[in-house]
Design a protein around this motif. Structure first.
Motif, mmCIF file in Angstrom:
data_model
loop_
_atom_site.group_PDB
_atom_site.id
_atom_site.type_symbol
_atom_site.label_atom_id
_atom_site.label_comp_id
_atom_site.label_asym_id
_atom_site.label_seq_id
_atom_site.Cartn_x
_atom_site.Cartn_y
_atom_site.Cartn_z
ATOM 1 N N CYS A 589 0.841 -1.194 0.000
ATOM 2 C CA CYS A 589 0.000 0.000 0.000
ATOM 3 C C CYS A 589 0.876 1.244 0.000
ATOM 4 O O CYS A 589 0.623 2.202 -0.730
ATOM 5 C CB CYS A 589 -0.906 0.040 1.217
ATOM 6 N N ASP A 593 0.943 4.046 -2.890
ATOM 7 C CA ASP A 593 0.157 5.193 -2.460
ATOM 8 C C ASP A 593 0.337 6.453 -3.315
ATOM 9 O O ASP A 593 -0.646 7.040 -3.751
ATOM 10 C CB ASP A 593 0.432 5.493 -0.984
ATOM 11 N N ARG A 597 -2.744 8.189 -5.330
ATOM 12 C CA ARG A 597 -3.252 9.523 -4.973
ATOM 13 C C ARG A 597 -3.508 10.379 -6.209
ATOM 14 O O ARG A 597 -4.429 11.182 -6.236
ATOM 15 C CB ARG A 597 -2.252 10.258 -4.075
ATOM 16 N N ASP A 602 -6.256 5.780 -2.906
ATOM 17 C CA ASP A 602 -5.054 5.691 -2.072
ATOM 18 C C ASP A 602 -4.461 4.302 -2.228
ATOM 19 O O ASP A 602 -5.036 3.441 -2.923
ATOM 20 C CB ASP A 602 -5.357 6.048 -0.613
ATOM 21 N N TYR A 627 -7.595 -1.092 6.141
ATOM 22 C CA TYR A 627 -7.821 0.045 7.025
ATOM 23 C C TYR A 627 -7.873 -0.364 8.492
ATOM 24 O O TYR A 627 -7.382 0.320 9.366
ATOM 25 C CB TYR A 627 -9.112 0.773 6.647
ATOM 26 N N ASN A 649 -10.125 7.159 7.316
ATOM 27 C CA ASN A 649 -8.947 6.930 6.497
ATOM 28 C C ASN A 649 -8.853 7.916 5.338
ATOM 29 O O ASN A 649 -8.238 7.633 4.308
ATOM 30 C CB ASN A 649 -8.938 5.495 5.991
ATOM 31 N N TRP A 651 -11.267 9.304 3.375
ATOM 32 C CA TRP A 651 -12.155 9.269 2.216
ATOM 33 C C TRP A 651 -12.993 10.536 2.143
ATOM 34 O O TRP A 651 -13.533 11.003 3.135
ATOM 35 C CB TRP A 651 -13.106 8.060 2.284
ATOM 36 N N THR A 655 -12.937 10.756 -3.306
ATOM 37 C CA THR A 655 -12.370 9.404 -3.208
ATOM 38 C C THR A 655 -13.423 8.372 -3.601
ATOM 39 O O THR A 655 -13.151 7.445 -4.383
ATOM 40 C CB THR A 655 -11.912 9.096 -1.773
#
Lengths: 713, 95
Positions: A589, A593, A597, A602, A627, A649, A651, A655
């Motif tokens: 992740c 990331d 983005r 993400d 998450y 997280n 959002w 998102t």
């Protein structure tokens, strides 16, 4: 058109079986017929619901195979794809032709539509020219009666010299007689050619046949081979060569035959084209004559009702709104109906998980194994089943009903103009409809498209239609971020509407990409297009429900085991193996990331999409798992919890929107990719099918993310 | 001389008799297979909402063809009957 119950029975993903005789005594019977004549109903009635898909040697196709018994004798029925003519025009028709002509079946049942006999006679006559071992099943006799048509099957039987059985397969009528006639095959008697062509053409045929006489044609009638030799039908020859064991056209006899035929034709002041025309015309004339004699009409216009319905369904102003409304209705029923059973299923499945894990622990299994088995593999499978099964079990029957009604070809009829503008084929609309259920099924369905170029277009863009597997993710996010999470009847209607909007985005992408491809990689002009608009028919609701729910359940379960279980294993390993301080999953992740983005996602979301390749259904659960940094998928929980986890997280509405759009526009799932590979026989196009939607998705999400950040959403 | 009439010129409800097909190759056979041979009667039953394709009643079935393809089917010179929902004599009862 190939939207028979079989090809959209959604069980077309073949598994590489061949027609295997479990009992050596069994006789192989091909079940042929035009599309939409109730062939599959006959098949299912005769074989019970024990249909499985299989291949026959030589070509990867799906002919469903089933077994039935009559007076202790076994018949192996092969459900051949529906076709109009043995002069194949599409891939699907080729499959049918090859099986009927060279499949080695000991008998052929030609299923005809009693309400449309003239049209059906063409295939029947062509089949009779290849083999005399035929039983005709005039199906839909009940429909015909309702329309005031009387079909004289005895007269047909006398005319053609073969058994003709009237049937109403939906009610199981006539099928016993059909079996009895099959049992009696082949029937005795000197075969009279079913079609008499113009005298000059008959002479030509005789001359060619004479030259071919020394050859062993392995049971194929010389007359038929002679006609095909002059026919110039290219696609027939590879199969013919495979069957005969030599290339007839290159053999001395074949060459002599062709020369003799040509000479005869020219001697009579005709051209080869005239002869080919006569081969087609003779069939049509004979079909007309047969229908005129065998079908009596005792009511007024039997088609008046259909034309009236068409006035609405394909109406200038009503047609399109009605289409959207129907689609929305189907979505709405799916959303509303799936809610409760989904919850119930997941409760049940997780209860089993707890109990099972406890039981295994007691027997002294190592802890990691129990974790892996239950919290890794089982939980993923359970997720897929509980999230997927209810919507699919509702969506598919509804869709099958629309299909059985005869609605889908009208959709293609309404939309063809738009496809034509993109140099594509209107039947692509049908394959897109199938894609709504399952993209892999949609890709297989593309066989109904005649032109290879247009077929490839349809295959490459099928993924722009969101399949059932993506609905749950999309719907959940719509409900959480755009409807405030409240579950009222109104909000479900609204989410159905938003789903339709999203679908339109996908359709827009399909048109855009088709157009682009037609101008670049797949240059070409639209080819010819023929689409039958079958009579409207009242579907047998009960039967459809039972069949498609059963089909769906098996499909989802099968997929859960083959795709979700390995994914679950991988996921569990990634979440529980460490790289330095963090798990492999978290590490991935982090790496992805920054890139994610850029397109409004993400790292976790992108990783979830990548891990979701085997099964799109698990994308959202993986996101949640990352998450909550759990080593396993979370249980499907209440909307507030979900919303809280996501917003904590980071959002935002952007998102959510980007995730929804990326879900619509990204790579196809593994099953679909494998199917594309199989259907195109090309790695290159498979890669293209992966890259094209992904690039579109990246582009769209990038733009949305930029706009979103400017607007501060 | 009157210009040739082709299938694509038929309006909803109009009928005609096929004279010949000018298409070649597979399309030709395709059109023949659905019943468009010399002397066959065709009725135009429905124009799709966007104007193309058009559905025709041929040999007891309703088949949609694109105008592009229908243009390749020439009809006999004699004017087809315009039918107000009635079947032509001896022909198929489409309207």
């Amino acid at each position: 058109m190939g939207l028979t119950g079989r090809s959209t029975g959604w069980n077309v993903i073949e598994d590489g079986l061949t027609v295997r005789k479990e009992h050596p005594e069994d006789r192989v019977i091909a079940l042929a017929g035009n599309p939409n004549v109730g062939k599959s109903t006959v098949f299912n009635r005769l074989t019970g619901l024990h249909q499985h898909t299989g291949n026959w040697p030589g070509k990867t196709v799906t002919n469903a195979v089933g077994r039935c018994e009559y007076r202790g004798k076994g018949f192996l029925l092969v459900d051949v794809p529906g076709c109009y003519s043995l002069m194949a025009h599409s891939c699907e028709e080729e499959v049918a032709r090859d099986f009927i002509c060279f499949g080695g079946a000991e008998g052929v049942v030609v299923v005809c539509d009693g309400t449309c006999l003239e049209r059906n006679c063409n295939l029947l006559l062509q089949t009779l020219e290849v083999t005399r071992s035929v039983v005709v099943c005039v199906n839909l006799m009940d429909e015909a009666k309702k329309k005031g048509l009387e079909v004289d099957t005895a007269l047909l039987s006398r005319e053609l010299g073969i058994p003709v059985v009237p049937a109403a397969a939906r009610n199981g009528k006539g099928l016993d007689t059909l079996l009895a006639e099959l049992d009696r095959l082949p029937c005795a008697g000197v075969p009279e050619p079913p079609v008499r062509y113009a005298l000059w053409a008959e002479e030509v045929l005789k001359a060619v046949e004479e030259k071919l006489r020394p050859l062993s044609l392995r049971g194929l009638p010389g007359r038929w081979v002679a006609a095909r030799l002059l026919d110039g039908e290219e696609s027939l020859w590879p199969a013919m060569e495979g069957f005969l064991g030599f290339d007839l056209r290159e053999s001395d006899e074949g060459k002599a035959g062709f020369a003799a035929g040509r000479e005869r034709i020219e001697a009579q002041g005709k051209t080869l084209q005239d002869f080919r025309d006569e081969m087609a015309a003779g069939l049509v004339r004979r079909a007309k004559e047969l229908a005129a004699r065998a079908v009596g009409r005792n009511k007024g216009d039997p088609t008046l009702r259909d034309r009236r319905i068409d006035r609405w369904i394909t109406g200038k102003w009503v047609g399109f709104p009605l289409m959207l409304l129907l689609l929305m209705g189907v979505f709405w029923l799916t959303v509303v109906g799936a809610n409760y059973p989904s919850q119930l299923l997941s409760q049940g499945i997780f209860w089993v998980e707890e109990q099972g894990a406890a039981l295994f622990r007691e027997t002294g299994c190592p802890e990691w194994f129990v974790e892996l088995l239950f919290h890794g593999v089982y939980r993923t499978v359970g997720w897929v089943v509980s999230v997927m099964l209810p919507p699919m079990a509702i969506f598919f029957p509804l869709f099958t009903l629309l299909e059985d009604l005869g609605y889908l070809p009208r959709v293609a009829f309404n939309l063809d103009r738009a496809f034509q503008k993109c140099s594509a084929c209107g039947k692509q609309a049908l394959t897109m409809c199938m894609g709504l259920g399952c993209n892999a099924a949609g890709v297989v369905g593309c066989r109904i498209i005649d032109s290879p170029r247009e077929r490839l277009l349809a295959i490459l863009t099928n993924n722009f239609v969101p399949c059932n597997g993506r609905f749950p993710t999309i719907l959940t996010l719509i409900a959480l971020f755009f409807l405030g999470g409240a579950a009222t009847p109104f909000s479900s209607l609204l989410s159905a509407a938003l789903l339709v909007v999203l679908l339109l985005v996908g359709v827009g992408a399909t048109f855009g990409v088709s157009r682009l491809l037609s101008a670049t990689l797949l240059k070409g002009v639209p080819s010819s297009f023929t689409l039958e608009l079958p009579p409207y028919r009242m579907p047998r609701v009960g039967q459809v429900l039972v069949r498609s729910v059963l089909d769906r359940t098996l499909f989802v379960l099968g997929r859960a085991v083959t795709a979700a279980a390995p994914a679950g294993l991988l996921l569990w390993l990634m979440a529980n193996l460490q790289v330095g301080e963090v798990s492999v999953l978290t590490w991935c992740c982090g790496v992805l990331d920054p890139a994610a983005r850029l397109i409004g996602l993400d790292g976790a979301i992108l990783v979830a999409f990548i891990l979701g390749i085997p099964a799109n259904e698990i994308v959202l659960p993986i996101i949640l798992m990352i998450y909550t940094s759990g080593g396993m998928l979370t249980e499907p929980s209440g909307t507030e919890t979900l919303f809280a986890i996501l917003t904590q997280n980071g959002w935002t509405v952007t998102t959510a929107l980007c995730t929804i759009l990326f879900s619509l526009l990204h790579w196809p799932c593994a099953t679909t990719l494998m199917t594309i590979r199989k259907e195109t026989q090309s790695i290159k196009w498979t890669v293209a099918a992966f890259l094209i939607p992904t690039l579109v998705g990246v582009l769209v999400c990038f733009i949305v993310a930029r706009v979103g950040s400017i607007l501060g959403m | 001389m009157e210009a040739e009439r082709c299938l694509s010129q038929l309006g909803e409800g109009q009928s005609g008799i096929v004279d010949r097909i000018s298409a070649e190759g597979r399309i030709r056979r395709r059109l023949q297979d659905i019943g468009l041979i010399e002397g066959a009667e065709v009725v135009c039953v429905r124009v799709s909402p966007l104007g193309d394709p058009v559905a025709y009643a041929i040999c007891g079935a309703v088949i949609a063809l694109r105008r592009e393809d229908a243009r390749q089917v020439t009809l006999r010179r004699e004017a087809g009957k315009t039918q107000g929902g009635r079947a032509a004599e001896g022909g198929r009862p489409w309207a």
